[in-house]
Design a protein around this motif. Sequence first.
Motif, PDB file in Angstrom:
ATOM      1  N   LEU A  86      -3.371  -3.374  -4.725  1.00  0.00           N
ATOM      2  CA  LEU A  86      -3.852  -4.630  -4.149  1.00  0.00           C
ATOM      3  C   LEU A  86      -5.300  -4.516  -3.691  1.00  0.00           C
ATOM      4  N   ARG A  87      -5.571  -3.417  -3.025  1.00  0.00           N
ATOM      5  CA  ARG A  87      -6.922  -3.199  -2.513  1.00  0.00           C
ATOM      6  C   ARG A  87      -7.963  -3.326  -3.615  1.00  0.00           C
ATOM      7  N   ASN A  88      -7.628  -2.804  -4.797  1.00  0.00           N
ATOM      8  CA  ASN A  88      -8.563  -2.866  -5.921  1.00  0.00           C
ATOM      9  C   ASN A  88      -8.545  -4.211  -6.629  1.00  0.00           C
ATOM     10  N   MET A 132      -4.339   2.792   5.156  1.00  0.00           N
ATOM     11  CA  MET A 132      -5.126   1.664   4.635  1.00  0.00           C
ATOM     12  C   MET A 132      -5.498   0.724   5.775  1.00  0.00           C
ATOM     13  N   ASP A 133      -6.654   0.090   5.602  1.00  0.00           N
ATOM     14  CA  ASP A 133      -7.288  -0.508   6.756  1.00  0.00           C
ATOM     15  C   ASP A 133      -7.327  -2.025   6.779  1.00  0.00           C
ATOM     16  N   LEU A 134      -6.832  -2.680   5.742  1.00  0.00           N
ATOM     17  CA  LEU A 134      -6.974  -4.131   5.699  1.00  0.00           C
ATOM     18  C   LEU A 134      -5.873  -4.826   6.504  1.00  0.00           C
ATOM     19  N   HIS A 135      -6.277  -5.907   7.196  1.00  0.00           N
ATOM     20  CA  HIS A 135      -5.281  -6.706   7.923  1.00  0.00           C
ATOM     21  C   HIS A 135      -4.210  -7.265   6.995  1.00  0.00           C
ATOM     22  N   SER A 149       4.584   0.011  -0.788  1.00  0.00           N
ATOM     23  CA  SER A 149       4.323   1.446  -0.952  1.00  0.00           C
ATOM     24  C   SER A 149       2.816   1.700  -0.911  1.00  0.00           C
ATOM     25  N   GLU A 150       2.451   2.959  -0.749  1.00  0.00           N
ATOM     26  CA  GLU A 150       1.018   3.281  -0.744  1.00  0.00           C
ATOM     27  C   GLU A 150       0.359   2.911  -2.066  1.00  0.00           C
ATOM     28  N   SER A 151       1.094   3.105  -3.164  1.00  0.00           N
ATOM     29  CA  SER A 151       0.473   2.795  -4.455  1.00  0.00           C
ATOM     30  C   SER A 151       0.308   1.280  -4.627  1.00  0.00           C
TER      31      SER A 151
END
Lengths: 188, 188
Positions: A23-25, A1-4, A16-18
């Motif tokens: 959060l990303r969404n 994942m790419d967000l700071h 975790s990745e999930s």
Amino acid sequence: MDLHIFSNIQKHISLSESEKLYLRNALPVKELKRKELVLRQGQICRNLYYVESGSLRAFNLNDDGKESTIMFAIRDWWVTDMNGFVNQKKAQLSIEALEHCRLLELSYDLLERLYTEIPKFERFFRILFQNAYIREQQRAFHNIALSTEQRYQYFIDKYPDIVEKITQKQIATYLGVTPEFLSAVKKK
Amino acid sequence: MDLHIFSNIQKHISLSESEKLYLRNALPVKELKRKELVLRQGQICRNLYYVESGSLRAFNLNDDGKESTIMFAIRDWWVTDMNGFVNQKKAQLSIEALEHCRLLELSYDLLERLYTEIPKFERFFRILFQNAYIREQQRAFHNIALSTEQRYQYFIDKYPDIVEKITQKQIATYLGVTPEFLSAVKKK
DNA sequence: AGCAGCTCTTAAACTATCTTAATTTTTATA
DNA sequence: TATAAAAATTAAGATAGTTTAAGAGCTGCT
């Protein structure tokens, strides 16, 4: 994942990745042009913002037209009118972009959900507020104990990355003196 | 259970009887006489204190002998040198009793254990620091934006219970002006 | 590239705040 | 309760900071 924001959060808790995907969404990206406001004094303050890129200034404008800068925010900082936000009431502050900005928007409702559904966010924000409290207490101490020259020196030493984004006039409104006086102080 | 600290904590989280019992045994009572120090500037700051009764003043003394009051604490407040405490380093502040005090002492190690063993304490202190941050930011704002007269008026309006415990000289060191000047401001 | 509008600087007159010192008032405690 | 110490007041002279105004230097925008 790419967000700071993930490395910001993972300074204090692990995700975790999930959770990252969630959060990303859940965090809308907000893009601002230079001089655009992300919050206007007097509006209900509904969001907390994470600065992915760019820089901002939070300030109060009083009835006499005097501006006071409450804080600056650059990449990797969080910013809002915290009093307005946690009590969901009118903001005392406006927040403007000093340049093009890319923000992530965390709403009050989502934050309350994060606290209950992912309790480690309590820890994350506990540490965030703890640091913010210490910083503001230090500032209040400096305001009552140090000369303008000392406060100016402290500011440019402590926040060199901010200094390069802002004008001397903006520093003056952060220190609580007129730009003319700050100019005179620097001449010495 | 009879300690004020439980109702303080239960403003934000709930405690079981066994948790109260645990806390009661884990938090030593510290009694102070008037003018006694519970923390001395330069010492490692090992504890956070809850004020069961009495009142205190946290202040810095600089090399020129100038005192600056960082905060007052009365019954039901928490007090320490927070920067020294969370980083377990030397205190910038001394904390003195303004009258006979009864404190509860929460050590750094115990607090870290509380965070991991009873996670709702993360929530409690998140809210505590959140409020403290808002208060200090407001103070820093007032320091740069308001006149001495306005800051004096705000202080006595907001903290009447503190005002009745302290001297005008102590208010002056909190506002960052000399006692002589505060006296002149009041005369108007 | 050029204009318009900011920002920065300088200076003089004015106001806020400090310093020092002396006097009065209040408070702590022997 | 008397007394010594601390707090509060007052005032004069010094320093810090503001206001206003003008001119010089930058910067963003078309």
